[in-house]
Design a protein around this motif. Sequence first.
Motif, PDB file in Angstrom:
ATOM      1  N   GLU A 192       0.837  -1.199   0.000  1.00 22.84           N
ATOM      2  CA  GLU A 192       0.000   0.000   0.000  1.00 22.84           C
ATOM      3  C   GLU A 192       0.874   1.251   0.000  1.00 22.84           C
ATOM      4  O   GLU A 192       0.642   2.184  -0.782  1.00 22.84           O
ATOM      5  CB  GLU A 192      -0.915  -0.003   1.220  1.00 22.84           C
ATOM      6  N   TYR A 193       1.862   1.257   0.878  1.00 19.80           N
ATOM      7  CA  TYR A 193       2.750   2.415   0.971  1.00 19.80           C
ATOM      8  C   TYR A 193       3.578   2.562  -0.301  1.00 19.80           C
ATOM      9  O   TYR A 193       3.761   3.667  -0.825  1.00 19.80           O
ATOM     10  CB  TYR A 193       3.689   2.272   2.174  1.00 19.80           C
ATOM     11  N   ARG A 194       4.084   1.426  -0.791  1.00 18.95           N
ATOM     12  CA  ARG A 194       4.949   1.473  -1.973  1.00 18.95           C
ATOM     13  C   ARG A 194       4.178   1.943  -3.214  1.00 18.95           C
ATOM     14  O   ARG A 194       4.697   2.707  -4.032  1.00 18.95           O
ATOM     15  CB  ARG A 194       5.548   0.084  -2.223  1.00 18.95           C
ATOM     16  N   ALA A 195       2.929   1.500  -3.334  1.00 17.42           N
ATOM     17  CA  ALA A 195       2.114   1.912  -4.482  1.00 17.42           C
ATOM     18  C   ALA A 195       1.853   3.421  -4.444  1.00 17.42           C
ATOM     19  O   ALA A 195       1.904   4.096  -5.479  1.00 17.42           O
ATOM     20  CB  ALA A 195       0.794   1.147  -4.490  1.00 17.42           C
ATOM     21  N   ALA A 196       1.585   3.938  -3.256  1.00 16.96           N
ATOM     22  CA  ALA A 196       1.338   5.377  -3.117  1.00 16.96           C
ATOM     23  C   ALA A 196       2.585   6.169  -3.505  1.00 16.96           C
ATOM     24  O   ALA A 196       2.502   7.184  -4.203  1.00 16.96           O
ATOM     25  CB  ALA A 196       0.923   5.707  -1.686  1.00 16.96           C
ATOM     26  N   LEU A 197       3.755   5.700  -3.049  1.00 16.94           N
ATOM     27  CA  LEU A 197       5.004   6.381  -3.378  1.00 16.94           C
ATOM     28  C   LEU A 197       5.266   6.350  -4.877  1.00 16.94           C
ATOM     29  O   LEU A 197       5.618   7.376  -5.477  1.00 16.94           O
ATOM     30  CB  LEU A 197       6.171   5.724  -2.628  1.00 16.94           C
ATOM     31  N   ASN A 198       5.082   5.188  -5.480  1.00 15.46           N
ATOM     32  CA  ASN A 198       5.323   5.074  -6.923  1.00 15.46           C
ATOM     33  C   ASN A 198       4.392   5.977  -7.717  1.00 15.46           C
ATOM     34  O   ASN A 198       4.809   6.640  -8.680  1.00 15.46           O
ATOM     35  CB  ASN A 198       5.141   3.620  -7.367  1.00 15.46           C
ATOM     36  N   ASN A 199       3.145   6.022  -7.328  1.00 19.69           N
ATOM     37  CA  ASN A 199       2.172   6.820  -8.067  1.00 19.69           C
ATOM     38  C   ASN A 199       2.466   8.317  -7.987  1.00 19.69           C
ATOM     39  O   ASN A 199       2.416   9.031  -8.986  1.00 19.69           O
ATOM     40  CB  ASN A 199       0.751   6.542  -7.554  1.00 19.69           C
ATOM     41  N   VAL A 200       2.748   8.793  -6.773  1.00 15.64           N
ATOM     42  CA  VAL A 200       2.999  10.229  -6.632  1.00 15.64           C
ATOM     43  C   VAL A 200       4.331  10.606  -7.282  1.00 15.64           C
ATOM     44  O   VAL A 200       4.472  11.698  -7.839  1.00 15.64           O
ATOM     45  CB  VAL A 200       2.965  10.660  -5.153  1.00 15.64           C
ATOM     46  N   THR A 201       5.299   9.699  -7.253  1.00 11.66           N
ATOM     47  CA  THR A 201       6.587   9.961  -7.905  1.00 11.66           C
ATOM     48  C   THR A 201       6.416  10.056  -9.412  1.00 11.66           C
ATOM     49  O   THR A 201       6.964  10.954 -10.064  1.00 11.66           O
ATOM     50  CB  THR A 201       7.606   8.856  -7.565  1.00 11.66           C
ATOM     51  N   ASN A 202       5.646   9.126  -9.975  1.00 10.41           N
ATOM     52  CA  ASN A 202       5.389   9.162 -11.421  1.00 10.41           C
ATOM     53  C   ASN A 202       4.668  10.441 -11.817  1.00 10.41           C
ATOM     54  O   ASN A 202       4.986  11.060 -12.834  1.00 10.41           O
ATOM     55  CB  ASN A 202       4.551   7.950 -11.831  1.00 10.41           C
ATOM     56  N   GLN A 203       3.713  10.842 -10.997  1.00 14.15           N
ATOM     57  CA  GLN A 203       2.968  12.058 -11.303  1.00 14.15           C
ATOM     58  C   GLN A 203       3.878  13.276 -11.280  1.00 14.15           C
ATOM     59  O   GLN A 203       3.811  14.146 -12.151  1.00 14.15           O
ATOM     60  CB  GLN A 203       1.820  12.247 -10.305  1.00 14.15           C
ATOM     61  N   ARG A 204       4.749  13.345 -10.274  1.00 15.03           N
ATOM     62  CA  ARG A 204       5.674  14.482 -10.165  1.00 15.03           C
ATOM     63  C   ARG A 204       6.618  14.514 -11.371  1.00 15.03           C
ATOM     64  O   ARG A 204       6.896  15.576 -11.918  1.00 15.03           O
ATOM     65  CB  ARG A 204       6.480  14.389  -8.873  1.00 15.03           C
ATOM     66  N   ASN A 205       7.106  13.357 -11.781  1.00 16.08           N
ATOM     67  CA  ASN A 205       8.033  13.306 -12.909  1.00 16.08           C
ATOM     68  C   ASN A 205       7.385  13.813 -14.188  1.00 16.08           C
ATOM     69  O   ASN A 205       7.988  14.542 -14.973  1.00 16.08           O
ATOM     70  CB  ASN A 205       8.542  11.878 -13.114  1.00 16.08           C
ATOM     71  N   TYR A 206       6.123  13.435 -14.385  1.00 22.75           N
ATOM     72  CA  TYR A 206       5.419  13.911 -15.571  1.00 22.75           C
ATOM     73  C   TYR A 206       5.148  15.404 -15.480  1.00 22.75           C
ATOM     74  O   TYR A 206       5.280  16.143 -16.451  1.00 22.75           O
ATOM     75  CB  TYR A 206       4.101  13.158 -15.752  1.00 22.75           C
ATOM     76  N   ASN A 207       4.782  15.848 -14.292  1.00 20.47           N
ATOM     77  CA  ASN A 207       4.495  17.273 -14.122  1.00 20.47           C
ATOM     78  C   ASN A 207       5.737  18.128 -14.332  1.00 20.47           C
ATOM     79  O   ASN A 207       5.655  19.267 -14.810  1.00 20.47           O
ATOM     80  CB  ASN A 207       3.927  17.536 -12.728  1.00 20.47           C
ATOM     81  N   TYR A 208       6.894  17.583 -13.937  1.00 20.10           N
ATOM     82  CA  TYR A 208       8.137  18.339 -14.079  1.00 20.10           C
ATOM     83  C   TYR A 208       8.717  18.236 -15.482  1.00 20.10           C
ATOM     84  O   TYR A 208       9.765  18.793 -15.769  1.00 20.10           O
ATOM     85  CB  TYR A 208       9.170  17.843 -13.062  1.00 20.10           C
ATOM     86  N   GLY A 209       8.060  17.483 -16.360  1.00 22.27           N
ATOM     87  CA  GLY A 209       8.508  17.403 -17.749  1.00 22.27           C
ATOM     88  C   GLY A 209       9.689  16.502 -17.964  1.00 22.27           C
ATOM     89  O   GLY A 209      10.451  16.664 -18.899  1.00 22.27           O
ATOM     90  N   GLY A 210       9.892  15.525 -17.092  1.00 25.43           N
ATOM     91  CA  GLY A 210      10.990  14.587 -17.281  1.00 25.43           C
ATOM     92  C   GLY A 210      10.695  13.297 -16.580  1.00 25.43           C
ATOM     93  O   GLY A 210       9.712  13.181 -15.858  1.00 25.43           O
ATOM     94  N   TYR A 211      11.547  12.298 -16.786  1.00 21.44           N
ATOM     95  CA  TYR A 211      11.372  11.040 -16.081  1.00 21.44           C
ATOM     96  C   TYR A 211      12.737  10.448 -15.810  1.00 21.44           C
ATOM     97  O   TYR A 211      13.706  10.751 -16.492  1.00 21.44           O
ATOM     98  CB  TYR A 211      10.509  10.063 -16.905  1.00 21.44           C
ATOM     99  N   LYS A 212      12.788   9.595 -14.816  1.00 19.23           N
ATOM    100  CA  LYS A 212      14.079   9.040 -14.415  1.00 19.23           C
ATOM    101  C   LYS A 212      14.296   7.671 -15.054  1.00 19.23           C
ATOM    102  O   LYS A 212      13.382   6.863 -15.134  1.00 19.23           O
ATOM    103  CB  LYS A 212      14.147   8.902 -12.892  1.00 19.23           C
ATOM    104  N   THR A 213      15.526   7.415 -15.428  1.00 22.30           N
ATOM    105  CA  THR A 213      15.890   6.115 -15.955  1.00 22.30           C
ATOM    106  C   THR A 213      17.357   5.865 -15.660  1.00 22.30           C
ATOM    107  O   THR A 213      18.203   6.704 -15.923  1.00 22.30           O
ATOM    108  CB  THR A 213      15.635   6.034 -17.475  1.00 22.30           C
ATOM    109  N   GLY A 214      17.606   4.690 -15.067  1.00 21.46           N
ATOM    110  CA  GLY A 214      18.989   4.341 -14.782  1.00 21.46           C
ATOM    111  C   GLY A 214      19.665   5.303 -13.844  1.00 21.46           C
ATOM    112  O   GLY A 214      20.873   5.492 -13.900  1.00 21.46           O
ATOM    113  N   GLY A 215      18.906   5.945 -12.966  1.00 21.13           N
ATOM    114  CA  GLY A 215      19.489   6.846 -11.984  1.00 21.13           C
ATOM    115  C   GLY A 215      19.682   8.252 -12.488  1.00 21.13           C
ATOM    116  O   GLY A 215      20.117   9.134 -11.764  1.00 21.13           O
ATOM    117  N   SER A 216      19.377   8.518 -13.776  1.00 17.99           N
ATOM    118  CA  SER A 216      19.517   9.871 -14.311  1.00 17.99           C
ATOM    119  C   SER A 216      18.172  10.359 -14.808  1.00 17.99           C
ATOM    120  O   SER A 216      17.272   9.582 -15.083  1.00 17.99           O
ATOM    121  CB  SER A 216      20.528   9.883 -15.466  1.00 17.99           C
ATOM    122  N   THR A 217      18.036  11.644 -14.929  1.00  8.81           N
ATOM    123  CA  THR A 217      16.783  12.236 -15.375  1.00  8.81           C
ATOM    124  C   THR A 217      16.846  12.549 -16.856  1.00  8.81           C
ATOM    125  O   THR A 217      17.777  13.204 -17.327  1.00  8.81           O
ATOM    126  CB  THR A 217      16.487  13.529 -14.599  1.00  8.81           C
TER     127      THR A 217
END
Length: 206
Positions: free
Chosen positions: A152-177
């Motif tokens: 439950e906690y992990r799903a919430a973290l993943n979802n809000v992180t994905n949303q923030r990444n999209y909102n900021y106009g980038g996404y993380k891969t392999g430790g880099s943005t």
Amino acid sequence: MKDPYEVLGVSPGASDEEIKKAYRELAKKYHPDNYAGSPLADLAEEKMKEINEAYDAVTNMRQNGGGAGDASGSSSSYSGNSSSSSQFYSVRVYIQRNMIPEAEKILDSTPEGNRTAEWHYLKGMCAFRKGWSDQATTFFQTAVNMDPNNQEYRAALNNVTNQRNYNYGGYKTGGSTVSNTGCTCCDICAAYMCADCLCSCCRAGC
């Protein structure tokens, strides 16, 4: 607010049929018609109201995704306890009803020593409902660190992180943005899907 399972006299792990049976027996026992003209009529009416509210609460939460033993509406368990037996059960109910100030009042009054992984998760849910994604991420991350196996906690973290990444106009891969200079329809749809997932988790979790 009383634990609805306790009002119905069943355990959080009871099946739907067991809950229906318990409700019917209590409704039959405390139906106001049985106390017409009795000094106990008012008490019976109040008890019947409490029974109806408890049954509605359990039914609604289970219909929102929760199964037997999970009143939060979440398919996962946490810290070995069902949400209905948790000290933060009322907080989950408040969040589900979007009563964030009431939920935060209880959370903020919790002593430091009792601020468990669930406490941080619920603080994150409050922050997310208020649109504070940075704070929500911090609270969710702490909850995951304290209880890494809680989905439950992990799903919430993943979802809000994905949303923030999209909102900021980038996404993380392999430790880099990786920069995303354009905002396509797919990006917008994905962002809304992530937000909807987390809102669904809250409606069901809390």
